[in-house]
Scaffold this motif. Structure first.
Motif, PDB file in Angstrom:
ATOM      1  N   LEU A   1     -48.277 -11.651 -45.415  1.00 19.35           N
ATOM      2  CA  LEU A   1     -48.615 -10.600 -44.066  1.00 19.35           C
ATOM      3  C   LEU A   1     -50.275 -10.545 -44.109  1.00 19.35           C
ATOM      4  N   LEU A   2     -51.130 -10.501 -44.899  1.00 22.24           N
ATOM      5  CA  LEU A   2     -52.443 -10.435 -44.760  1.00 22.24           C
ATOM      6  C   LEU A   2     -53.073 -11.525 -44.399  1.00 22.24           C
ATOM      7  N   PRO A   3     -52.602 -12.850 -44.999  1.00 23.21           N
ATOM      8  CA  PRO A   3     -53.394 -14.233 -44.222  1.00 23.21           C
ATOM      9  C   PRO A   3     -52.915 -14.203 -43.089  1.00 23.21           C
ATOM     10  N   PHE A   4     -51.589 -13.986 -42.792  1.00 23.70           N
ATOM     11  CA  PHE A   4     -50.661 -14.418 -41.328  1.00 23.70           C
ATOM     12  C   PHE A   4     -51.720 -13.569 -40.392  1.00 23.70           C
ATOM     13  N   SER A   5     -51.873 -12.162 -40.628  1.00 22.13           N
ATOM     14  CA  SER A   5     -52.687 -11.355 -39.873  1.00 22.13           C
ATOM     15  C   SER A   5     -54.068 -12.004 -39.371  1.00 22.13           C
ATOM     16  N   ILE A   6     -54.749 -12.396 -40.458  1.00 20.47           N
ATOM     17  CA  ILE A   6     -56.049 -12.721 -40.350  1.00 20.47           C
ATOM     18  C   ILE A   6     -56.088 -14.256 -39.488  1.00 20.47           C
ATOM     19  N   TYR A   7     -55.088 -15.111 -39.709  1.00 20.23           N
ATOM     20  CA  TYR A   7     -55.138 -16.040 -38.854  1.00 20.23           C
ATOM     21  C   TYR A   7     -54.748 -15.902 -37.605  1.00 20.23           C
ATOM     22  N   HIS A   8     -53.826 -14.955 -37.318  1.00 17.20           N
ATOM     23  CA  HIS A   8     -53.561 -14.314 -35.877  1.00 17.20           C
ATOM     24  C   HIS A   8     -54.609 -14.091 -35.249  1.00 17.20           C
ATOM     25  N   MET A   9     -55.507 -13.187 -35.855  1.00 12.25           N
ATOM     26  CA  MET A   9     -56.636 -12.886 -35.419  1.00 12.25           C
ATOM     27  C   MET A   9     -57.604 -13.839 -35.090  1.00 12.25           C
ATOM     28  N   ILE A  10     -57.819 -14.799 -36.015  1.00 12.28           N
ATOM     29  CA  ILE A  10     -58.846 -15.898 -35.527  1.00 12.28           C
ATOM     30  C   ILE A  10     -58.384 -16.950 -34.566  1.00 12.28           C
ATOM     31  N   MET A  11     -57.097 -17.204 -34.581  1.00 12.57           N
ATOM     32  CA  MET A  11     -56.287 -17.946 -33.440  1.00 12.57           C
ATOM     33  C   MET A  11     -56.608 -17.107 -32.122  1.00 12.57           C
ATOM     34  N   SER A  12     -56.602 -15.780 -32.026  1.00 18.31           N
ATOM     35  CA  SER A  12     -56.841 -15.254 -30.689  1.00 18.31           C
ATOM     36  C   SER A  12     -58.217 -15.000 -30.103  1.00 18.31           C
ATOM     37  N   TRP A  13     -59.135 -15.865 -30.999  1.00 18.35           N
ATOM     38  CA  TRP A  13     -60.727 -15.634 -30.498  1.00 18.35           C
ATOM     39  C   TRP A  13     -60.667 -16.572 -29.388  1.00 18.35           C
ATOM     40  N   SER A  14     -60.134 -17.489 -29.371  1.00 17.65           N
ATOM     41  CA  SER A  14     -60.249 -18.632 -28.220  1.00 17.65           C
ATOM     42  C   SER A  14     -59.118 -18.874 -27.524  1.00 17.65           C
ATOM     43  N   GLY A  15     -59.550 -19.218 -26.206  1.00 18.93           N
ATOM     44  CA  GLY A  15     -58.087 -19.516 -25.110  1.00 18.93           C
ATOM     45  C   GLY A  15     -57.711 -20.656 -25.462  1.00 18.93           C
ATOM     46  N   ASN A  16     -58.399 -21.439 -26.351  1.00 20.40           N
ATOM     47  CA  ASN A  16     -57.573 -22.774 -26.543  1.00 20.40           C
ATOM     48  C   ASN A  16     -57.408 -22.979 -27.917  1.00 20.40           C
TER      49      ASN A  16
ATOM     50  N   LYS B   1     -54.293  -7.612 -29.737  1.00 21.72           N
ATOM     51  CA  LYS B   1     -53.737  -6.295 -30.047  1.00 21.72           C
ATOM     52  C   LYS B   1     -52.706  -6.469 -31.511  1.00 21.72           C
ATOM     53  N   ARG B   2     -51.740  -7.211 -31.143  1.00 21.12           N
ATOM     54  CA  ARG B   2     -50.828  -7.435 -32.123  1.00 21.12           C
ATOM     55  C   ARG B   2     -51.468  -7.826 -33.553  1.00 21.12           C
ATOM     56  N   ALA B   3     -52.514  -8.746 -33.557  1.00 24.24           N
ATOM     57  CA  ALA B   3     -53.195  -9.150 -34.707  1.00 24.24           C
ATOM     58  C   ALA B   3     -53.787  -7.926 -35.187  1.00 24.24           C
ATOM     59  N   ARG B   4     -54.395  -7.280 -34.646  1.00 27.62           N
ATOM     60  CA  ARG B   4     -55.347  -6.015 -35.175  1.00 27.62           C
ATOM     61  C   ARG B   4     -54.195  -5.066 -36.047  1.00 27.62           C
ATOM     62  N   ILE B   5     -52.939  -5.022 -35.216  1.00 27.20           N
ATOM     63  CA  ILE B   5     -51.996  -4.151 -35.887  1.00 27.20           C
ATOM     64  C   ILE B   5     -51.539  -4.697 -37.202  1.00 27.20           C
ATOM     65  N   MET B   6     -51.346  -6.185 -37.253  1.00 28.71           N
ATOM     66  CA  MET B   6     -50.947  -6.897 -38.436  1.00 28.71           C
ATOM     67  C   MET B   6     -51.893  -6.847 -39.497  1.00 28.71           C
ATOM     68  N   VAL B   7     -53.237  -6.733 -38.829  1.00 30.65           N
ATOM     69  CA  VAL B   7     -54.356  -6.676 -40.048  1.00 30.65           C
ATOM     70  C   VAL B   7     -54.261  -5.175 -40.759  1.00 30.65           C
ATOM     71  N   ILE B   8     -54.014  -4.297 -40.124  1.00 32.55           N
ATOM     72  CA  ILE B   8     -53.703  -2.932 -40.468  1.00 32.55           C
ATOM     73  C   ILE B   8     -52.677  -2.869 -41.704  1.00 32.55           C
ATOM     74  N   ALA B   9     -51.491  -3.464 -41.081  1.00 27.79           N
ATOM     75  CA  ALA B   9     -50.328  -3.537 -42.212  1.00 27.79           C
ATOM     76  C   ALA B   9     -50.591  -4.568 -43.172  1.00 27.79           C
ATOM     77  N   GLY B  10     -51.478  -5.471 -43.212  1.00 33.53           N
ATOM     78  CA  GLY B  10     -51.797  -6.600 -44.082  1.00 33.53           C
ATOM     79  C   GLY B  10     -52.534  -5.770 -45.206  1.00 33.53           C
ATOM     80  N   ILE B  11     -53.512  -4.897 -44.779  1.00 31.94           N
ATOM     81  CA  ILE B  11     -54.425  -4.291 -45.739  1.00 31.94           C
ATOM     82  C   ILE B  11     -53.707  -3.032 -46.390  1.00 31.94           C
ATOM     83  N   LEU B  12     -52.839  -2.430 -45.583  1.00 33.42           N
ATOM     84  CA  LEU B  12     -51.854  -1.382 -46.489  1.00 33.42           C
ATOM     85  C   LEU B  12     -50.911  -2.103 -47.325  1.00 33.42           C
ATOM     86  N   SER B  13     -50.580  -3.391 -47.087  1.00 37.96           N
ATOM     87  CA  SER B  13     -49.642  -3.997 -48.029  1.00 37.96           C
ATOM     88  C   SER B  13     -50.614  -4.345 -49.259  1.00 37.96           C
ATOM     89  N   LEU B  14     -51.860  -4.759 -49.038  1.00 38.84           N
ATOM     90  CA  LEU B  14     -52.862  -5.055 -50.099  1.00 38.84           C
ATOM     91  C   LEU B  14     -52.938  -3.861 -51.080  1.00 38.84           C
TER      92      LEU B  14
END
Length: 180
Positions: free
Chosen positions: A61-76, A163-176
């Motif tokens: 969950l934590l790495p996935f959420s961080i990847y998700h956040m990074i992937m959402s930085w660019s439109g490409n 927005k989904r990535a932010r929620i997942m990062v919070i969930a990832g930190i809670l799982s940590l």
């Protein structure tokens, strides 16, 4: 009879090919595909390492959420996937090591292995290399095509995924926190 079925088979196969091509040209599909490819090594690690369930959840969950956040930085998404190439490289390396040793290996152990042992182990790598090539090379090609053709994700999609990535990062930190 047989001559009549060949054009039908040809048309069916061409329609299937076009559907597959269209699926891979859709940037939203590629976005999710790239996320899955990025997290594969962590999922494999869950099966090879004896960890408590909460640690396995955190490991994904934590790495996935961080990847998700990074992937959402660019439109490409292709450009971002290429930016994440070091993670792909080490992920591929991890898959090969997990296949080879059955468990994670400390990097120090890898560099202190004598050459005879290393060559013996390399003989057993063909299946792992095939898996890595089939997983990563097509994804990198698709990402390169997305970059070269300047394909973009819609702003609505990018905002929603951030927005989904932010929620997942919070969930990832809670799982940590729970894993500790």
């Amino acid at each position: 009879g047989l001559a009549n079925t060949r054009p039908d088979l040809y048309l069916i196969s061409m329609k299937l090919f076009r559907k597959i091509q269209k699926w891979f040209e859709n940037q939203e599909n590629l976005y999710y595909l790239f996320l899955i490819i990025l997290i594969v090594p962590n999922i494999v690690l869950c099966f090879t390492e004896p960890m408590p369930l909460v640690a396995k959840v955190c490991n994904v969950l934590l790495p996935f959420s961080i990847y998700h956040m990074i992937m959402s930085w660019s439109g490409n998404c292709g450009k971002t996937f290429w930016i994440l190439f070091p993670f792909l490289f080490f992920g591929a390396f991890q898959i090969v090591l997990l296949y080879l040793f059955g468990q994670s290996v400390m990097f120090l152990n890898l560099v202190t292995t004598n050459p005879g042992e290393a060559l013996e182990l390399l003989d057993n790598l063909i299946p792992a290399i095939i898996i890595v090539v089939l997983l990563y090379i097509p994804a990198l090609v698709l990402a390169a095509v997305a970059v070269s053709k300047k394909r973009r994700l819609s702003e609505t999609f990018v905002r929603r995924e951030r927005k989904r990535a932010r929620i997942m990062v919070i969930a990832g930190i809670l799982s940590l926190v729970a894993a500790y």
